[in-house]
Design an enzyme around this catalytic site. Structure first.
Site, PDB file in Angstrom:
ATOM      1  N   CYS A 177     -69.014  40.412 -64.419  1.00 17.53           N
ATOM      2  CA  CYS A 177     -68.043  39.572 -63.846  1.00 17.53           C
ATOM      3  C   CYS A 177     -68.806  38.076 -63.541  1.00 17.53           C
ATOM      4  O   CYS A 177     -68.133  37.113 -63.070  1.00 17.53           O
ATOM      5  CB  CYS A 177     -67.335  39.998 -62.651  1.00 17.53           C
ATOM      6  SG  CYS A 177     -66.332  41.462 -63.237  1.00 17.53           S
ATOM      7  N   HIS A 224     -66.101  33.370 -55.667  1.00 16.36           N
ATOM      8  CA  HIS A 224     -65.754  34.567 -56.323  1.00 16.36           C
ATOM      9  C   HIS A 224     -64.591  35.109 -55.993  1.00 16.36           C
ATOM     10  O   HIS A 224     -63.636  35.562 -56.800  1.00 16.36           O
ATOM     11  CB  HIS A 224     -66.901  35.668 -56.277  1.00 16.36           C
ATOM     12  CG  HIS A 224     -66.893  36.739 -57.208  1.00 16.36           C
ATOM     13  ND1 HIS A 224     -66.814  36.470 -58.573  1.00 16.36           N
ATOM     14  CD2 HIS A 224     -66.734  38.135 -57.128  1.00 16.36           C
ATOM     15  CE1 HIS A 224     -66.765  37.695 -59.198  1.00 16.36           C
ATOM     16  NE2 HIS A 224     -66.807  38.905 -58.464  1.00 16.36           N
ATOM     17  N   GLU A 267     -68.924  37.941 -49.089  1.00 17.69           N
ATOM     18  CA  GLU A 267     -68.988  36.455 -49.592  1.00 17.69           C
ATOM     19  C   GLU A 267     -68.813  35.636 -48.555  1.00 17.69           C
ATOM     20  O   GLU A 267     -69.819  34.600 -48.394  1.00 17.69           O
ATOM     21  CB  GLU A 267     -67.855  36.228 -50.661  1.00 17.69           C
ATOM     22  CG  GLU A 267     -68.316  34.711 -51.298  1.00 17.69           C
ATOM     23  CD  GLU A 267     -67.140  34.699 -52.566  1.00 17.69           C
ATOM     24  OE1 GLU A 267     -66.401  35.426 -52.903  1.00 17.69           O
ATOM     25  OE2 GLU A 267     -67.298  33.692 -53.110  1.00 17.69           O
ATOM     26  N   LYS A 278     -58.490  33.158 -57.957  1.00 19.45           N
ATOM     27  CA  LYS A 278     -58.007  34.440 -58.454  1.00 19.45           C
ATOM     28  C   LYS A 278     -56.740  34.875 -57.889  1.00 19.45           C
ATOM     29  O   LYS A 278     -56.253  36.005 -58.226  1.00 19.45           O
ATOM     30  CB  LYS A 278     -59.297  35.608 -58.271  1.00 19.45           C
ATOM     31  CG  LYS A 278     -60.544  35.365 -58.943  1.00 19.45           C
ATOM     32  CD  LYS A 278     -61.450  36.264 -58.809  1.00 19.45           C
ATOM     33  CE  LYS A 278     -62.647  36.324 -59.826  1.00 19.45           C
ATOM     34  NZ  LYS A 278     -63.587  35.254 -59.317  1.00 19.45           N
ATOM     35  N   HIS A 332     -58.309  38.325 -61.743  1.00 14.01           N
ATOM     36  CA  HIS A 332     -59.749  38.491 -62.274  1.00 14.01           C
ATOM     37  C   HIS A 332     -59.900  38.640 -63.478  1.00 14.01           C
ATOM     38  O   HIS A 332     -59.775  39.633 -64.295  1.00 14.01           O
ATOM     39  CB  HIS A 332     -60.410  39.701 -61.296  1.00 14.01           C
ATOM     40  CG  HIS A 332     -61.896  39.635 -61.559  1.00 14.01           C
ATOM     41  ND1 HIS A 332     -62.700  38.834 -62.273  1.00 14.01           N
ATOM     42  CD2 HIS A 332     -62.942  40.409 -60.925  1.00 14.01           C
ATOM     43  CE1 HIS A 332     -63.888  39.208 -61.853  1.00 14.01           C
ATOM     44  NE2 HIS A 332     -64.031  40.185 -61.177  1.00 14.01           N
ATOM     45  N   PHE A 346     -70.960  43.781 -61.132  1.00  9.98           N
ATOM     46  CA  PHE A 346     -71.424  44.955 -61.525  1.00  9.98           C
ATOM     47  C   PHE A 346     -73.021  44.964 -61.849  1.00  9.98           C
ATOM     48  O   PHE A 346     -73.426  43.987 -62.465  1.00  9.98           O
ATOM     49  CB  PHE A 346     -70.769  45.638 -62.428  1.00  9.98           C
ATOM     50  CG  PHE A 346     -69.681  46.590 -61.844  1.00  9.98           C
ATOM     51  CD1 PHE A 346     -68.923  46.143 -60.887  1.00  9.98           C
ATOM     52  CD2 PHE A 346     -68.870  47.486 -62.860  1.00  9.98           C
ATOM     53  CE1 PHE A 346     -67.737  46.866 -60.614  1.00  9.98           C
ATOM     54  CE2 PHE A 346     -67.807  48.229 -62.550  1.00  9.98           C
ATOM     55  CZ  PHE A 346     -67.338  47.817 -61.214  1.00  9.98           C
TER      56      PHE A 346
END
Lengths: 408, 385
Positions: A167, A300, A311, A332, A337, A394
């Site tokens: 991502c 993000h 975050e 998002k 996403h 990830f």
């Protein structure tokens, strides 16, 4: 002196629209891209929403190759690349030879590559039809074919790199393209990311309990998760001097980047957001800017309870006393996403925020978390000189990219 | 500073169908050995090959991950990751990047892969279809992203630097190496290497400091030299604490830091040389070895004190530590220096030097007068101090 690198074209394929203008207007208006999933049957799932690119027709974009011989992510990547080149005023030049094909390259990011090809393979295996799997699996599935297909479609014979760092992949691809251009190994780079809506991805996030049942609410106290999506984005990058010479529109300068790894857990972020903060600090150091000079943070902001909490922690650590004054939003909340495409789409949004001095909102924000300005529910006029685009993935892969208004 | 850094290879690990070390692989290749074996990892039944397809492949067999990775829990990592973990372990071992070093400095990883864990991805998908989405394993999902092996290796080996994965089909490995080299030469590990160079600079000049101040001691007296070294060492240490940051004065900051480290290194080894002769020449004849041993004790005690001071400020939150906290131990060194200066002021010149001076025996170039075997010792000692 290393050359400065300009962003001169934007190509976007997203769940809320296709093309720069459509997507930008949608984001400023708070348009939502969520609907019940159509790509596969979700009856066995407890969640059903997705952010698919509905009615996408590769025909107008895939002109030299056969669209049927490409996976969906490759199709969307080619569409984004064509749109970006046209936006940069370079689509005509390809025919006139103004672009040297050997000095033109492609760098793309992805999470899953062409997962639908694996899904088709699995369907064959489960149906006992293994002998009917053709050799085309090998040309369709491996994820580097996305960048390769874009290059083949456009005749770009320079650097060609696929970076599957999940991502954060879009930002990684931009960072790689920036290095290539800074080192003078290309005159023109198309950089971005692409991912197609996937049964595998949806199953995995559902199993992790990370998918929101009704809506995506980044930075809201009652947020329940992310909503998986698909899409592609490509940015046209070229040395600033060349862009000035040909008198084209320049959205922003791609000023620098910072990468880091949590080295902590595959799917969970570091409990003190150490890696995320280090990526931001690296990016600021690469650009030579102080934290308080940043005028917009594209978060993000997936909308999962953990991501958003960490975050916020990382942003507070890096920006200190300046943190509450710096607007930070997550698109998002509108487009979901989009995995490997996400940070590329968000980088394009940073470029637009700089060019237009407008910041898209974080939608569905009712009870915001404390301490930061999340640009709730309405777009805002705001002078954006330096925009930071954050992405976390990830594997603990963190990537921050910084764009700057040209003329600074 | 824009000059690109040279990049060198300091370690390698290989897990291959032929051998599990670079040397073993090289030997097998030179001998023309084949790594092909009958396929055992999966069945060829149902592929419709009817004996016309390949029956051999370059499987890595046997592969016992525990042999390389010890007893840690291997459940979260699949075969692709285990292969990479084992190769990375060998490369890190050979290059001397110990776990302690990796926790202090950021080591990055760039992985080249075509499929990564396509087996895990496909099995995860089929399990979801057959048993339902709530019966898949989150562990398997973590391994279904294409950067899984790189992420797993970063966790396993504690690699906190750049972490990237490159896919370019069969050229992936080469491109990954090129990309990793690019990251180092373009300076995206600048902080790491610069810090290393600064630290080393202070040590490299130490033999010269010992020689210079040793000679000064012979020429103008032990006591005077001993006063000079403590002042220079103290001042250069305190000044490190006063240095402006890179953000405010740019490249001048690291240059000044290196200069101060050089001064500090020169005077520190001069201190050691001075302390040795001071103690030796003041000590009773029969107990010289015993008394002189305290000079080294002093150095070690100083190291412990310095580390304690840093431990104390390291407890500060990162923000404070990196903005001003790190300066405190440098300022505190002024206290130690002041005490040292005060003690030394009252010290008499050594009897040996007074005698030599009265006899006009002060040697102009004592180093030349010393035999080569004797010379080598203080250098080795100073370098280790």
């Amino acid at each position: 002196m290393e050359p400065r690198i300009a962003v001169t074209g934007l190509g976007l394929v997203t769940p809320i629209g296709i093309g720069r203008e459509d997507v930008w207007n949608g984001l400023l208006a708070g348009r939502s891209g969520f609907a019940p999933v159509e790509s596969f049957d979700t009856r066995l799932f407890s969640v059903h929403l997705g952010a698919e690119v509905r009615g996408f027709d590769p025909g107008p974009y895939v002109r030299r190759l056969d669209p049927a011989a490409l996976g969906r992510a490759s199709q969307m990547a080619i569409a984004a690349a064509r749109l970006a080149l046209a936006d940069a005023g370079l689509d005509v030049d390809l025919e006139t030879g103004a672009v040297d094909p050997e000095r033109a390259g492609v760098a793309m990011g992805t999470t899953s590559g062409e997962p639908r090809e694996v899904e088709k393979l699995d369907d064959r295996i489960l149906a006992g039809e293994l002998d009917r799997v053709g050799a085309e699996f090998l040309s369709l599935y491996p994820c580097h074919t996305i960048a390769a297909h874009v290059a083949r479609e456009l005749g770009f014979a320079g650097v060609n790199t696929m970076i599957p760092t999940a991502c954060a992949a879009g930002n990684y691809a931009l960072a790689h393209a920036l290095d290539v251009l800074r080192a003078g190994r290309a005159d023109l780079m198309l950089a971005g990311g692409a991912d197609s809506f996937s049964r595998i991805t949806y199953t995995g996030f559902a199993r992790l309990g990370a998918i929101a049942p009704e809506r995506c609410q980044p930075f809201d106290r009652n947020r329940k998760g992310m909503i998986p999506g698909e899409g592609a984005a490509v940015l046209v990058l070229e040395p600033l001097e060349r862009a000035l010479d040909r008198g084209t529109r320049i959205y922003a300068e791609l000023a620098g980047y910072g990468l880091s790894c949590d080295a902590h857990h595959m799917t969970a972020a570091h409990p003190e957001a150490d890696g995320a903060a280090r990526a931001m600090e690296r990016a600021l150091a690469d650009v030579g800017a102080a934290p308080e000079e940043v005028s917009y943070v594209s978060a993000h902001g997936t909308g999962t309870p953990t991501n958003d909490r960490l975050e916020i922690l990382a942003v507070k650590r890096v920006f200190g006393a300046a943190a509450p004054r710096i607007p930070m939003s997550s698109i998002k909340s509108m487009i979901g996403h989009t995995m490997g495409a996400a940070s590329a789409i968000e980088a394009a949004v940073c470029a637009l925020a700089i060019a237009e001095n407008r910041i898209p909102p974080t939608m569905n924000l009712e009870e915001p978390e404390d301490g930061l300005d999340f640009v709730p529910n309405e777009a805002r006029d705001h002078q954006v000189l330096l925009a930071m685009n954050n992405a976390y993935a990830f594997g603990g892969n963190n990537a921050s990219v910084i764009l700057r208004k040209v003329g600074l | 500073l824009s000059a690109r850094r040279q990049v060198v290879v300091t370690g390698a690990g290989v897990i291959s169908p032929l051998a599990d070390s670079p040397r073993g692989l090289h030997k097998a290749l030179c001998a023309g050995t084949s790594g092909l074996k009958p396929i055992e990892l999966f069945s060829l039944d149902g592929l419709g090959l009817d004996g016309h397809g390949p029956e051999e492949a370059g499987e890595i067999r046997p592969f016992e991950p525990r042999q390389y990775l010890g007893e840690r829990n291997l459940r979260p990592v699949d075969r692709t990751s285990r292969l990479l973990l084992a190769a990375a372990q060998a490369a890190l071992d050979e290059s001397g990047w110990t776990p302690e070093l990796r926790s202090e400095r950021e080591v990055g990883l760039v992985l080249g892969t075509t499929f990564c864990s396509v087996k895990t991805i496909a099995e995860f998908d089929r399990r979801g279809i057959q048993l339902g989405p709530s019966h898949v394993s989150p562990l398997d999902f973590a391994n279904s992203v294409i950067n899984a092996a790189a992420g797993q290796t970063a966790i396993w080996h504690g690699l906190r630097g750049v972490n990237s994965t490159i896919s370019a089909g069969e050229a992936s490995g080469l491109l990954a190496i090129a990309s990793g080299a690019g990251m180092i030469s373009s300076g995206h590990t600048a902080a790491l290497l610069a810090a290393f160079a600064t630290y080393a600079a202070g040590f490299l000049v130490r033999p010269f400091g010992a020689l210079f101040f040793g000679r000064l001691g012979d020429l103008v007296g032990r006591k005077y030299t001993f006063m000079v070294t403590i002042v220079v060492m103290g001042l250069s240490t305190v000044l490190v604490g006063c240095l402006p940051t890179y953000a405010s004065i740019g490249v001048l900051a690291p240059i000044l830091l290196v200069l101060l480290r050089l001064l500090q290194g020169l005077s520190a080894s001069g201190e050691q040389a001075g302390a040795n002769s001071m103690t030796l020449e003041h000590a009773p004849d029969r107990r010289r070895g015993f008394f002189t041993s305290f000079t080294l004790e002093g150095t070690q005690a100083g190291l412990i004190l310095a580390n304690l001071a840093f431990l104390a400020v390291a407890a500060l939150p990162d923000e404070q530590l990196f903005s001003w906290g790190w300066r405190i131990p440098f300022f505190l060194s002024a206290l130690v220096v002041a005490v040292g200066y005060w003690v030394r002021r009252s010290l008499p010149e050594t009897p040996e030097f007074q005698k030599a001076e009265q006899a006009h025996e002060v040697v102009k170039l004592p180093v030349v007068a010393t035999s080569a075997t004797r010379l080598s010792r203080p250098i080795a000692f100073s370098a280790a101090a």
